[in-house]
Design an enzyme around this catalytic site. Structure first.
Site, PDB file in Angstrom:
ATOM      1  N   PRO A  18       0.407 110.999 -50.227  1.00 46.94           N
ATOM      2  CA  PRO A  18      -0.628 111.157 -51.253  1.00 46.94           C
ATOM      3  C   PRO A  18      -1.121 109.785 -51.673  1.00 46.94           C
ATOM      4  O   PRO A  18      -0.318 108.908 -52.001  1.00 46.94           O
ATOM      5  CB  PRO A  18       0.124 111.851 -52.404  1.00 46.94           C
ATOM      6  CG  PRO A  18       1.563 111.529 -52.185  1.00 46.94           C
ATOM      7  CD  PRO A  18       1.751 111.359 -50.717  1.00 46.94           C
ATOM      8  N   GLN A  77       0.446 117.412 -54.639  1.00 45.72           N
ATOM      9  CA  GLN A  77       1.276 116.549 -55.478  1.00 45.72           C
ATOM     10  C   GLN A  77       0.779 116.605 -56.915  1.00 45.72           C
ATOM     11  O   GLN A  77      -0.405 116.408 -57.182  1.00 45.72           O
ATOM     12  CB  GLN A  77       1.278 115.094 -55.010  1.00 45.72           C
ATOM     13  CG  GLN A  77       2.283 114.270 -55.833  1.00 45.72           C
ATOM     14  CD  GLN A  77       2.299 112.797 -55.514  1.00 45.72           C
ATOM     15  OE1 GLN A  77       1.345 112.093 -55.796  1.00 45.72           O
ATOM     16  NE2 GLN A  77       3.401 112.330 -54.927  1.00 45.72           N
ATOM     17  N   CYS A  98       4.882 106.964 -58.941  1.00 44.06           N
ATOM     18  CA  CYS A  98       3.668 106.187 -59.189  1.00 44.06           C
ATOM     19  C   CYS A  98       3.914 105.161 -60.295  1.00 44.06           C
ATOM     20  O   CYS A  98       4.401 105.518 -61.369  1.00 44.06           O
ATOM     21  CB  CYS A  98       2.525 107.110 -59.568  1.00 44.06           C
ATOM     22  SG  CYS A  98       0.951 106.242 -59.803  1.00 44.06           S
ATOM     23  N   LYS A 120       8.918 113.076 -54.987  1.00 43.04           N
ATOM     24  CA  LYS A 120       8.657 111.757 -54.413  1.00 43.04           C
ATOM     25  C   LYS A 120       8.998 110.718 -55.473  1.00 43.04           C
ATOM     26  O   LYS A 120       8.500 110.779 -56.598  1.00 43.04           O
ATOM     27  CB  LYS A 120       7.206 111.596 -53.970  1.00 43.04           C
ATOM     28  CG  LYS A 120       6.945 110.306 -53.188  1.00 43.04           C
ATOM     29  CD  LYS A 120       5.541 110.301 -52.583  1.00 43.04           C
ATOM     30  CE  LYS A 120       5.364 109.109 -51.629  1.00 43.04           C
ATOM     31  NZ  LYS A 120       5.285 107.817 -52.318  1.00 43.04           N
ATOM     32  N   ASN A 157       9.365 106.407 -47.098  1.00 41.07           N
ATOM     33  CA  ASN A 157       7.987 105.955 -47.238  1.00 41.07           C
ATOM     34  C   ASN A 157       8.017 104.475 -47.608  1.00 41.07           C
ATOM     35  O   ASN A 157       8.980 103.981 -48.174  1.00 41.07           O
ATOM     36  CB  ASN A 157       7.301 106.791 -48.333  1.00 41.07           C
ATOM     37  CG  ASN A 157       5.923 106.297 -48.708  1.00 41.07           C
ATOM     38  OD1 ASN A 157       5.623 106.098 -49.889  1.00 41.07           O
ATOM     39  ND2 ASN A 157       5.068 106.096 -47.735  1.00 41.07           N
ATOM     40  N   GLY A 161       1.283 105.771 -45.185  1.00 43.53           N
ATOM     41  CA  GLY A 161       0.219 105.771 -46.167  1.00 43.53           C
ATOM     42  C   GLY A 161      -1.020 105.068 -45.682  1.00 43.53           C
ATOM     43  O   GLY A 161      -1.779 105.586 -44.868  1.00 43.53           O
TER      44      GLY A 161
END
Length: 335
Positions: free
Chosen positions: A12, A65, A95, A135, A207, A230
């Site tokens: 995402p 997400q 994030c 995540k 990731n 990504g």
């Protein structure tokens, strides 16, 4: 044996992985799991949920997400995601932007285990059997990753979360921008591999900093269950994704660059008929031919508002015909 879609996924990415971008990715790889941009639960509660959640059925498998910190809002957003047909609902706990920190969601949730627990439970209760995944990062700010990440994974296990995507960097909420958080904190792949050994019943996907199929395969060979790429997929989508189905999913290589572009052209035509501005779609195509002769012209024309607004679909076709006169051969000889 079928390889699960989470074995290779596209991350995402805010302002990037909208439905137009995901449709493009799906033309290149049929098996990879695709993720939406993070959509906040409050936006779905108070905004135009249909506009925020609509997607093309060809995008499957596709995951939604969500961002948020209020259980009731996340439950509502989860139900909406299921209603719209998403294959997975993912909670963003990684994030690092100022906005999510101030709102107590994203990576901030990693420091609030009780809030995280309530949010996850609410999403699970609303899930109707659709998988809820997480995540996260390996740690936040000054926390020790070798303590924080295992504690989090213990929490997730206790809540019967079965799949976690780990960005193998810390999130530095004080002092680094979101962009710096993607590059400055050092990667620690070894910790994520160790966590797979410590938590063998969890499906752990990694990731962060993954830029090639070879690197992806190496991480899978170390025992991890999946890799998530990504910006390498976004900025060089053909180079990054065109061999994924063959090399990761062991599916016959069926990617025909001519067919991919024909499908994209038809998609642009349909969306234009529905009133979507052409540059809202073509902005995601700038890196398609990165590294190939003529790529500079392609990028220049597609990034020019004056050219695209005036030439429209005809300009897109003309630019493509000049760039790919021999379709497949031009691309694959330059791989």
């Amino acid at each position: 044996m079928k390889v699960p879609s989470y074995t290779f996924s596209v991350a995402p990415m805010m302002d990037y992985t909208d439905r137009h971008c995901r449709f493009m990715f799906r033309q290149i790889t049929k098996h990879s799991l695709l993720y939406t941009e993070m959509i906040t639960a409050p936006a779905l509660v108070h905004g135009n949920s249909e506009k925020l959640l609509e997607f093309n059925q060809e995008e499957h498998p596709v995951a939604l997400q969500l961002g948020g910190s209020k259980p009731e809002e996340l439950a509502f957003a989860t139900k909406l995601g299921i209603k719209f047909g998403y294959d997975e609902i993912n909670l963003n706990m990684g994030c690092p932007s100022d906005r999510v920190s101030q709102g107590c969601f994203g990576a901030k949730l990693m420091t609030l285990p009780e809030v995280s627990k309530d949010c996850i439970k609410a999403m699970q209760d609303a899930s109707e059997g659709t998988e809820i995944t997480i995540k996260c990062r390996i740690a936040v700010d000054d926390a020790n990753p070798y303590e924080m990440l295992p504690e989090l994974l213990n929490l997730f296990s206790s809540l019967e979360i079965r799949r976690v995507i780990i960005h193998a960097r810390k999130a530095i909420l004080q002092g680094l921008s979101p962009k710096e958080n993607r590059t400055i904190p050092p990667l620690d792949y070894d910790l994520v591999v160790k966590c797979k050994n410590w938590f063998p019943d969890l499906t752990l996907c990694i990731n962060g900093g993954i830029n090639s199929i070879e690197q992806s395969q190496e991480l899978l060979q170390r025992g991890l269950d999946g890799v998530m790429v990504g910006r390498s997929a976004y900025h060089t989508p053909l180079a990054m994704l065109v061999e994924v189905d063959q090399r990761i999913f062991h599916s016959p290589l069926e990617n025909d660059i001519g067919l991919i572009m024909d499908n994209l052209i038809r998609y642009v035509e349909r969306e234009l008929e529905n009133g979507v501005p052409i540059r809202r779609i073509t902005r995601h195509m700038l890196g398609l031919f990165s590294g190939i002769n003529g790529a500079r012209t392609w990028r220049r024309r597609l990034s020019s508002p004056q050219y695209m607004d005036n030439a429209g679909i005809h300009g897109l076709r003309e630019t493509l015909e000049k760039l790919v006169p021999q379709r497949n051969r031009l691309f694959f000889e330059n791989m």
